[in-house]
Scaffold this motif. Sequence first.
Motif, PDB file in Angstrom:
ATOM      1  N   GLY A   1       0.808  -1.238   0.000  1.00 56.18           N
ATOM      2  CA  GLY A   1       0.000   0.000   0.000  1.00 56.18           C
ATOM      3  C   GLY A   1       0.829   1.270   0.000  1.00 56.18           C
ATOM      4  O   GLY A   1       0.377   2.318  -0.495  1.00 56.18           O
TER       5      GLY A   1
ATOM      6  N   ALA B   1      14.971   1.330 -13.957  1.00 55.88           N
ATOM      7  CA  ALA B   1      14.135   0.156 -13.628  1.00 55.88           C
ATOM      8  C   ALA B   1      14.684  -1.104 -14.295  1.00 55.88           C
ATOM      9  O   ALA B   1      14.541  -2.208 -13.778  1.00 55.88           O
ATOM     10  CB  ALA B   1      12.696   0.404 -14.056  1.00 55.88           C
TER      11      ALA B   1
ATOM     12  N   ARG C   1      12.960   0.266  -8.266  1.00 56.68           N
ATOM     13  CA  ARG C   1      11.809  -0.319  -8.970  1.00 56.68           C
ATOM     14  C   ARG C   1      10.873   0.799  -9.378  1.00 56.68           C
ATOM     15  O   ARG C   1      10.735   1.776  -8.643  1.00 56.68           O
ATOM     16  CB  ARG C   1      11.055  -1.286  -8.067  1.00 56.68           C
ATOM     17  CG  ARG C   1      11.777  -2.596  -7.971  1.00 56.68           C
ATOM     18  CD  ARG C   1      10.921  -3.701  -7.446  1.00 56.68           C
ATOM     19  NE  ARG C   1      11.604  -4.956  -7.710  1.00 56.68           N
ATOM     20  CZ  ARG C   1      11.011  -6.136  -7.760  1.00 56.68           C
ATOM     21  NH1 ARG C   1       9.734  -6.238  -7.543  1.00 56.68           N
ATOM     22  NH2 ARG C   1      11.700  -7.220  -8.005  1.00 56.68           N
TER      23      ARG C   1
ATOM     24  N   GLY D   1       4.420   1.855  -8.597  1.00 58.65           N
ATOM     25  CA  GLY D   1       3.122   1.923  -9.276  1.00 58.65           C
ATOM     26  C   GLY D   1       3.062   1.048 -10.512  1.00 58.65           C
ATOM     27  O   GLY D   1       2.079   1.104 -11.261  1.00 58.65           O
TER      28      GLY D   1
ATOM     29  N   GLY E   1       3.592  -3.059 -12.034  1.00 60.66           N
ATOM     30  CA  GLY E   1       3.774  -4.475 -11.725  1.00 60.66           C
ATOM     31  C   GLY E   1       2.807  -4.945 -10.654  1.00 60.66           C
ATOM     32  O   GLY E   1       2.297  -4.144  -9.851  1.00 60.66           O
TER      33      GLY E   1
ATOM     34  N   ASN F   1       8.055  -8.471 -18.938  1.00 63.36           N
ATOM     35  CA  ASN F   1       7.761  -8.764 -17.520  1.00 63.36           C
ATOM     36  C   ASN F   1       6.314  -8.430 -17.134  1.00 63.36           C
ATOM     37  O   ASN F   1       5.974  -8.451 -15.944  1.00 63.36           O
ATOM     38  CB  ASN F   1       8.730  -7.999 -16.624  1.00 63.36           C
ATOM     39  CG  ASN F   1      10.118  -8.606 -16.665  1.00 63.36           C
ATOM     40  OD1 ASN F   1      10.335  -9.722 -16.213  1.00 63.36           O
ATOM     41  ND2 ASN F   1      11.054  -7.879 -17.245  1.00 63.36           N
TER      42      ASN F   1
ATOM     43  N   ASN G   1      -0.300  -0.163 -11.887  1.00 64.90           N
ATOM     44  CA  ASN G   1      -1.248  -0.751 -10.929  1.00 64.90           C
ATOM     45  C   ASN G   1      -2.069   0.359 -10.280  1.00 64.90           C
ATOM     46  O   ASN G   1      -1.898   1.538 -10.612  1.00 64.90           O
ATOM     47  CB  ASN G   1      -0.519  -1.639  -9.917  1.00 64.90           C
ATOM     48  CG  ASN G   1       0.533  -0.867  -9.121  1.00 64.90           C
ATOM     49  OD1 ASN G   1       0.247   0.218  -8.623  1.00 64.90           O
ATOM     50  ND2 ASN G   1       1.724  -1.425  -8.996  1.00 64.90           N
ATOM     51  N   VAL G   2      -2.919  -0.019  -9.334  1.00 63.39           N
ATOM     52  CA  VAL G   2      -3.867   0.938  -8.741  1.00 63.39           C
ATOM     53  C   VAL G   2      -3.173   2.168  -8.143  1.00 63.39           C
ATOM     54  O   VAL G   2      -3.718   3.258  -8.089  1.00 63.39           O
ATOM     55  CB  VAL G   2      -4.738   0.220  -7.674  1.00 63.39           C
ATOM     56  CG1 VAL G   2      -3.932  -0.147  -6.436  1.00 63.39           C
ATOM     57  CG2 VAL G   2      -5.957   1.024  -7.283  1.00 63.39           C
TER      58      VAL G   2
END
Length: 427
Positions: free
Chosen positions: A263, A290, A298, A301, A303, A354, A359-360
């Motif tokens: 989160g 990255a 990394r 947000g 993967g 990959n 993502n959210v």
Amino acid sequence: MGESVRIEIEGKTYELPLIIGSEGEKAIDINELRKKTGLITYDPGFGNTGSCKSAITFMDGEKGILRYRGIPIEELAEYSTFKETAYLLINGRLPNRAELNQFSVLLNDHSLVHEDMQLFYQNFPRASHPMGILSSMVNATRSFYPELQTAEEEINITVTRLLAKVRTMAAMSYKISRGHKVVYPRSDLAYCANFLNMMFDSPVKPYVIDEDVVRALEVFWILHADHEQNCSTSAVRVVGSGKVNLYAAISAGIAALWGPLHGGANQAVIEMLTDVHASGYKVSRLIERAKEKQDPFRMMGFGHRVYKTYDPRAKIIKGMCHKLLNKLHMKDPLLDLAMELEEIAMRDDFFKENNLYPNVDFYSGIVLRAIGFPSNMFTVLFAIGRLPGWIAQWKESLDDPDWRLSRPRQIYIGSVLNHYVPVDKRK
Ligand code: CMC
């Protein structure tokens, strides 16, 4: 006799039952594996392990599907409210009008936090992260409101207390961190509007409730309300399996959610974009970093363990980002940077190979910034949203006929038998 699979180990064949979920997902039941074969399985990060049977949330990571109790996330984001979605997750079905009204009354009745708890807040150092404060406060709640945990009705009171009070506690932590007067919940305001008012109302500047802002927060919370056996939910289930009280299990979930790979990524994304914006650094440099094997960086947000395509929540939140900024007549340079970054990443072979999609957490911070939340509150907002999911999963585990104390095994790779040497005889 249901379906089974045969496995061959060192020339011997064993038959293990096959479990088939309602969406056709298949799993090998290895309950008897150790007893029958003497072997255990090895699965770091549990990517191949089903830890429970659950009827709450369905995800298909290949197709980008997410449903709560069978209802697509897109429909809930379009038509439902957070309160109704919370009811759906916890009780297994949408409430009728009378049930929804009753739920609202209960949430309102339980929304105050014991005045003595304010003293705890005052004593946290000013720079404390609100996630640490929230996790501690939820754990402390047990001392003020002993858990009722026998009859269904009693469990419902504890659950409603948590849902109502965590929202108040989160707003209190923000106010106190700023040295401002705490704003109490109001009975005339609905769940989301009430929270926004507790966050932003002040004696010198009354907060004006904007329905578009309320809806944006409502949708943000609906999208975060559950996500099956993710890291924090698994923490709630594992900690809860020791039969600890619900407050302690949820406090563990909040602590697990805090991490930047989970989160905490929503805060990390905004910090990453802010750095790029402030330094004039090119977005393409982030893409290169990255990809560099030696670099621990990394792309925040991007993967997901389960989604190997675009996260359906990210699609909704990206659309909402544009809609909200337009309605508020705002322009955010971080949104332009985020879109540029996504565009370059989506064309890049490393990201394609990959399956790294937004993502959210990639666009959500831009929505939360537009509403006025500081970035260190982003993960707290995720926690309020995830609360119904944690509660629903904890409740489901209480009634699970297959329930057992969570206690994985390990493959020992340390020293073999090794005797104690008195201190004067050691080299
Ligand atoms: N940036 C760069 N490379 C990445 C990323 C990323 N964000 N995510 C995965 N990879 C690479 C990883 O290095 C690995 O490469 P290699 O095989 O060469 O070592 C490959 O992709 C597979 O990654 P993985 O670590 O096996 O994948 P995972 O399922 O263990 O990780 C993840 C999932 C979410 C931890 C990871 O994608 C990540 O760290 N993302 C950034 C943090 C983030 O945005 N987290 C929020 C997740 S969504 C909200 C939530 O549910 O909490």
